[in-house]
Write a protein that holds these residues in place. Structure first.
Motif, PDB file in Angstrom:
ATOM      1  N   LYS A 205       0.856  -1.197   0.000  1.00 49.74           N
ATOM      2  CA  LYS A 205       0.000   0.000   0.000  1.00 49.74           C
ATOM      3  C   LYS A 205       0.890   1.244   0.000  1.00 49.74           C
ATOM      4  O   LYS A 205       1.851   1.332   0.778  1.00 49.74           O
ATOM      5  CB  LYS A 205      -0.898   0.026   1.247  1.00 49.74           C
ATOM      6  CG  LYS A 205      -1.972  -1.066   1.214  1.00 49.74           C
ATOM      7  CD  LYS A 205      -3.018  -0.793   0.125  1.00 49.74           C
ATOM      8  CE  LYS A 205      -3.912  -1.981  -0.112  1.00 49.74           C
ATOM      9  NZ  LYS A 205      -4.452  -2.093  -1.467  1.00 49.74           N
ATOM     10  N   ILE A 206       0.553   2.195  -0.837  1.00 47.97           N
ATOM     11  CA  ILE A 206       1.305   3.454  -0.878  1.00 47.97           C
ATOM     12  C   ILE A 206       0.829   4.328   0.284  1.00 47.97           C
ATOM     13  O   ILE A 206      -0.373   4.355   0.592  1.00 47.97           O
ATOM     14  CB  ILE A 206       1.105   4.157  -2.245  1.00 47.97           C
ATOM     15  CG1 ILE A 206       1.969   5.412  -2.380  1.00 47.97           C
ATOM     16  CG2 ILE A 206      -0.352   4.514  -2.497  1.00 47.97           C
ATOM     17  CD1 ILE A 206       1.966   6.005  -3.799  1.00 47.97           C
ATOM     18  N   PRO A 207       1.739   5.037   0.997  1.00 48.08           N
ATOM     19  CA  PRO A 207       1.269   5.942   2.055  1.00 48.08           C
ATOM     20  C   PRO A 207       0.274   6.968   1.492  1.00 48.08           C
ATOM     21  O   PRO A 207       0.388   7.385   0.339  1.00 48.08           O
ATOM     22  CB  PRO A 207       2.552   6.629   2.532  1.00 48.08           C
ATOM     23  CG  PRO A 207       3.651   5.690   2.149  1.00 48.08           C
ATOM     24  CD  PRO A 207       3.195   5.012   0.883  1.00 48.08           C
ATOM     25  N   LYS A 208      -0.700   7.368   2.326  1.00 47.48           N
ATOM     26  CA  LYS A 208      -1.730   8.303   1.872  1.00 47.48           C
ATOM     27  C   LYS A 208      -1.113   9.655   1.513  1.00 47.48           C
ATOM     28  O   LYS A 208      -1.565  10.371   0.636  1.00 47.48           O
ATOM     29  CB  LYS A 208      -2.790   8.486   2.966  1.00 47.48           C
ATOM     30  CG  LYS A 208      -3.989   9.230   2.501  1.00 47.48           C
ATOM     31  CD  LYS A 208      -5.243   8.726   3.196  1.00 47.48           C
ATOM     32  CE  LYS A 208      -6.509   9.367   2.644  1.00 47.48           C
ATOM     33  NZ  LYS A 208      -6.495  10.804   2.570  1.00 47.48           N
ATOM     34  N   LYS A 209      -0.032   9.984   2.207  1.00 48.09           N
ATOM     35  CA  LYS A 209       0.686  11.220   1.903  1.00 48.09           C
ATOM     36  C   LYS A 209       2.180  10.971   2.124  1.00 48.09           C
ATOM     37  O   LYS A 209       2.544  10.180   3.005  1.00 48.09           O
ATOM     38  CB  LYS A 209       0.195  12.339   2.823  1.00 48.09           C
ATOM     39  CG  LYS A 209       0.832  13.667   2.537  1.00 48.09           C
ATOM     40  CD  LYS A 209       0.072  14.826   3.113  1.00 48.09           C
ATOM     41  CE  LYS A 209       0.720  16.107   2.586  1.00 48.09           C
ATOM     42  NZ  LYS A 209       0.036  17.295   3.047  1.00 48.09           N
ATOM     43  N   GLY A 210       3.015  11.633   1.343  1.00 49.96           N
ATOM     44  CA  GLY A 210       4.455  11.454   1.516  1.00 49.96           C
ATOM     45  C   GLY A 210       5.167  12.778   1.401  1.00 49.96           C
ATOM     46  O   GLY A 210       4.594  13.755   0.925  1.00 49.96           O
ATOM     47  N   LYS A 211       6.445  12.806   1.822  1.00 52.44           N
ATOM     48  CA  LYS A 211       7.131  14.104   1.825  1.00 52.44           C
ATOM     49  C   LYS A 211       8.150  14.238   0.698  1.00 52.44           C
ATOM     50  O   LYS A 211       8.945  15.166   0.663  1.00 52.44           O
ATOM     51  CB  LYS A 211       7.738  14.418   3.197  1.00 52.44           C
ATOM     52  CG  LYS A 211       8.911  13.601   3.621  1.00 52.44           C
ATOM     53  CD  LYS A 211       9.524  14.161   4.905  1.00 52.44           C
ATOM     54  CE  LYS A 211      10.570  15.228   4.642  1.00 52.44           C
ATOM     55  NZ  LYS A 211      10.271  16.549   5.117  1.00 52.44           N
ATOM     56  N   TYR A 212       8.111  13.294  -0.267  1.00 54.86           N
ATOM     57  CA  TYR A 212       9.035  13.426  -1.403  1.00 54.86           C
ATOM     58  C   TYR A 212       8.312  13.882  -2.657  1.00 54.86           C
ATOM     59  O   TYR A 212       7.201  13.453  -2.932  1.00 54.86           O
ATOM     60  CB  TYR A 212       9.718  12.091  -1.709  1.00 54.86           C
ATOM     61  CG  TYR A 212      10.677  11.648  -0.626  1.00 54.86           C
ATOM     62  CD1 TYR A 212      11.722  12.475  -0.224  1.00 54.86           C
ATOM     63  CD2 TYR A 212      10.528  10.418  -0.008  1.00 54.86           C
ATOM     64  CE1 TYR A 212      12.598  12.082   0.772  1.00 54.86           C
ATOM     65  CE2 TYR A 212      11.399  10.011   0.991  1.00 54.86           C
ATOM     66  CZ  TYR A 212      12.436  10.857   1.378  1.00 54.86           C
ATOM     67  OH  TYR A 212      13.300  10.476   2.359  1.00 54.86           O
ATOM     68  N   ASP A 237       8.703  26.157   4.765  1.00 52.63           N
ATOM     69  CA  ASP A 237       8.839  25.364   5.991  1.00 52.63           C
ATOM     70  C   ASP A 237       7.608  25.615   6.857  1.00 52.63           C
ATOM     71  O   ASP A 237       7.327  26.762   7.208  1.00 52.63           O
ATOM     72  CB  ASP A 237      10.123  25.787   6.719  1.00 52.63           C
ATOM     73  CG  ASP A 237      10.457  24.839   7.846  1.00 52.63           C
ATOM     74  OD1 ASP A 237       9.521  24.211   8.395  1.00 52.63           O
ATOM     75  OD2 ASP A 237      11.647  24.724   8.170  1.00 52.63           O
ATOM     76  N   ASN A 238       6.882  24.588   7.188  1.00 53.06           N
ATOM     77  CA  ASN A 238       5.636  24.792   7.934  1.00 53.06           C
ATOM     78  C   ASN A 238       5.882  25.217   9.374  1.00 53.06           C
ATOM     79  O   ASN A 238       4.947  25.534  10.090  1.00 53.06           O
ATOM     80  CB  ASN A 238       4.729  23.546   7.871  1.00 53.06           C
ATOM     81  CG  ASN A 238       5.206  22.440   8.790  1.00 53.06           C
ATOM     82  OD1 ASN A 238       6.371  22.404   9.155  1.00 53.06           O
ATOM     83  ND2 ASN A 238       4.318  21.548   9.143  1.00 53.06           N
ATOM     84  N   ARG A 251       5.761  19.900   4.788  1.00 57.35           N
ATOM     85  CA  ARG A 251       6.671  20.814   4.111  1.00 57.35           C
ATOM     86  C   ARG A 251       7.825  21.244   5.013  1.00 57.35           C
ATOM     87  O   ARG A 251       7.627  21.358   6.224  1.00 57.35           O
ATOM     88  CB  ARG A 251       5.903  22.042   3.635  1.00 57.35           C
ATOM     89  CG  ARG A 251       4.886  21.718   2.552  1.00 57.35           C
ATOM     90  CD  ARG A 251       4.095  22.934   2.173  1.00 57.35           C
ATOM     91  NE  ARG A 251       3.343  23.461   3.314  1.00 57.35           N
ATOM     92  CZ  ARG A 251       2.994  24.732   3.454  1.00 57.35           C
ATOM     93  NH1 ARG A 251       3.335  25.614   2.553  1.00 57.35           N
ATOM     94  NH2 ARG A 251       2.327  25.130   4.498  1.00 57.35           N
ATOM     95  N   PRO A 252       8.999  21.466   4.439  1.00 53.45           N
ATOM     96  CA  PRO A 252       9.321  21.380   3.022  1.00 53.45           C
ATOM     97  C   PRO A 252       9.477  19.930   2.587  1.00 53.45           C
ATOM     98  O   PRO A 252      10.044  19.122   3.315  1.00 53.45           O
ATOM     99  CB  PRO A 252      10.660  22.116   2.914  1.00 53.45           C
ATOM    100  CG  PRO A 252      11.299  21.906   4.252  1.00 53.45           C
ATOM    101  CD  PRO A 252      10.175  21.896   5.243  1.00 53.45           C
TER     102      PRO A 252
END
Ligand code: AFP
Length: 353
Positions: A205-212, A237-238, A251-252
């Motif tokens: 399963k692919i993560p629902k959200k990713g940081k790349y 930058d959050n 983010r970032p």
């Protein structure tokens, strides 16, 4: 000390056969096709692993030391796959990124009900620098399944949602074979010591959200302004300026770009995030091929729970109009693809800042 518990070993052949039992009435034809394909992939993998020796072994687009005609690795992979698959008698036709027109099995073999499309070596510009490359494939059923005549262009120009299976092989730190028949995605890793692909990751399963994020950002100045804004947004930058730390806001984002689409998308499958190859002002259709690249990869990513669009429309709903048609591609974790789509359609709140 064994590296794997023997009781857990499942080979690709075994897995495919086991899957078939789940479908009452299955004829086993498709199982045979996947066997033939895994054989072809083993040969291509062997030759990719010897790529640096091509001048000696004869794969380098010139004569080898014996004065024999030699081929580039991508042409070689194309020929290996055609030859391994056409003799099955189960294909009505093949289509390859390396061939201008559809490929019909030689007359001595019969014509079957399946159609195979493939990109023999994606990322070929990475071959000479030892960077991961891969083979992408997918199968359809021909339009008239009962026909014994050669397949036609119409049989291959079907939308991606009609694919019966799709996947890829990656020649990286190891050789992996990733495929789906529409019931989840499984990953097999090649063990060269026993000559088998072994199941290493089931129902990925692919993560629902990713940081790349993964793209050729060198084309930034050619992109539409809303997309440029998206790249400003994902680099903020959050946590700066006393902003609230929102755990879902990653983010970032980090940039990863191999330049072999199938490898970048495989990383996206495992770690999550977004791969994009948008249209730009010099390539208004994008660069990637709908039939050979976007559709098979979209099927894998959707089966893993992700999303694949051209920025608006689901990739697998697009009716292909030509064999080598290009398409913009936004693919990866669902949240990341939805996020960039909101920039493209102008509804993201960041745009009104
Ligand atoms: P090649 O097979 O010609 O190297 O093309 C690879 C590819 O189609 C895809 O795999 C990459 O993601 C993309 O092109 C890279 O394109 P850029 O060189 O424009 O970044």
């Amino acid at each position: 000390m064994p590296i794997l518990n023997v009781s857990q070993l499942v080979t690709l052949e075994h897995y495919i056969a086991r899957e078939e039992y789940k479908y009452p009435g299955a004829t086993g034809e498709f199982t045979h096709l996947l066997h033939d394909l895994s054989f072809a992939i083993k040969i291509v993998s062997r030759d990719v692993r010897r790529a640096g020796l091509n001048d000696i072994l004869g794969l380098a687009n010139k004569e080898n030391v014996h004065g024999e005609e030699v081929k580039k690795l991508d042409e070689f992979a194309h020929e290996i796959i055609v030859s391994a698959m056409e003799r099955s008698g189960r294909l009505a036709l093949l289509a390859s990124e390396e061939s201008e027109d559809i490929i019909l099995p030689q007359k001595k073999y019969s014509y079957g009900k399946y159609v195979m499309v493939f990109d023999p070596l994606d990322g070929s510009s990475n071959i000479d620098v030892n960077v991961t490359i891969g083979t992408i494939f997918s199968f359809y059923k021909r339009i008239d399944e009962s026909s014994k005549e050669p397949g036609t262009l119409e049989d291959v120009l079907q939308p991606g949602y009609k694919q019966v299976a799709a996947g890829y092989a990656l020649f990286g730190s190891s050789t992996v074979f990733v495929y789906t028949t529409g019931h989840g995605v499984n990953v097999f890793t090649y063990d060269p010591t026993v000559g088998e692909f072994l199941l290493t990751n089931q129902n990925v399963k692919i993560p629902k959200k990713g940081k790349y994020y993964s793209t050729n950002e060198g084309y930034y100045n050619k992109w539409e302004p809303n997309l440029q804004q998206y790249f400003q947004f994902i680099k903020e930058d959050n946590k700066v300026n006393g902003k609230e730390d929102n755990k879902d806001d990653m983010r970032p984002y980090g940039l990863r770009y191999i330049g072999t689409g199938v490898a970048d998308i495989h990383r996206t499958l495992i770690y999550g995030g977004l791969y994009l190859y948008p249209a730009d002002n010099s390539m208004p259709q994008g660069k990637l091929r709908l039939v050979y690249e976007a559709n098979p990869l979209a099927m894998v990513i959707e089966q893993a729970g992700g999303r694949a669009t051209d920025g608006k429309t689901r990739i697998m709903d697009i009716e292909p109009t030509s064999l080598h048609q290009r398409i913009p591609l936004f693919i990866g974790s669902e949240d990341n693809v939805l996020e960039v789509e909101r920039f493209l359609d102008g509804t993201h709140p960041y745009l009104s800042k």
